[in-house]
Design an enzyme around this catalytic site. Structure first.
Site: not given
Ligand code: DX5
Ligand code: ZN
Length: 231
Positions: A11, A36, A38, A40, A69, A71, A143, A150-151, A182-184
């Protein structure tokens, strides 16, 4: 035991946008499996990210499949434009929809755009809410953080959703069904993600960060994946 390949899906949220093209070329050469992106809208989640121009730019830098993705509050509005920009999987959020019928409308529209439909569920959504959709989609994105940034740190208590979903896909005899996390996702929790049953790992800050170049980060992730599959 999973027979699917474990895929890495970078991502780009924390990538260097000034060097986007080379950052995509670098992870492609390092052997990732899909990109991937994102999207938003500032409503479904507070931040605004990017639109079709960035998807087009990414598509021109790689031959890998691109998933968006979404959102966004109204996914229906955006399906065709992202398909035209190069997305071959559209992930929409269950929480953005009113009911299962409106989910079905979005799924049909994604298929009509020659893209693969996928549903994402936020941390507070139970997997029971989407089970009726399973036969009509190709992927669930679980999720493990609050969507929007991110992060963040993966919330391990949410991995049980992946365990339950994988059990359901084998009971339904859907061996190729994708379960994406997806996430962390980081080197030190990859084994837990794979053991739970995820076969697509989104990795944002694990790949694009200030400490390591994306190529080395991807290589280390692949080693961690291979090690988790050994035992
Ligand atoms: C957050 C996104 C993720 C994000 C993942 O809403 O959907 O795809 O960028 O980033 P990391 O891997 O840093 O959690
Ligand atoms: Zn995502």
């Amino acid at each position: 035991m999973l027979t699917q390949k474990i895929e890495i899906a970078p991502s780009i949220l924390t990538a260097d946008f000034g060097a986007l093209r080379s950052q995509i070329i670098e992870v492609t050469a390092a052997g990732v499996d899909r990109i991937h992106l994102d999207i938003m809208d500032g409503h479904f989640v507070p931040p605004l990210s990017f639109s079709t121009e960035v998807v087009t730019a990414v598509a021109s830098a790689t031959n890998l499949p691109i998933e968006v993705h979404l959102m966004v509050e109204n996914p229906l509005k955006y399906i065709e434009m992202f398909a035209e920009a190069g997305a071959s999987t559209h992930i929409f959020h269950f929480e953005a929809m009113q009911n299962l019928d409106s989910c079905q409308t979005v799924i049909q529209e994604i298929k009509a755009s020659n893209s693969s439909p996928a549903v994402a569920i936020s941390p507070n959504t139970n997997i029971d809410s989407i089970l009726e959709l399973m036969e009509d989609i190709e992927q669930v994105t679980v999720m493990t953080i609050e969507p929007g940034w991110g992060g963040q740190k993966l919330r391990p208590e949410l991995l049980s959703k992946i365990i339950d979903l994988r059990k359901i896909t084998s009971e339904m005899n859907l061996p190729n069904f994708n379960i994406e996390i997806d996430g962390g996702v980081k080197i030190d929790n990859i084994k837990q993600c794979i053991t739970a049953g995820a076969n697509v790992l989104v990795a944002g800050s694990a790949i694009y960060n200030d400490n390591m170049n994306p190529k080395s980060a991807v290589e280390e992730l692949r080693i961690a994946i291979n090690n988790s599959l050994k035992k």
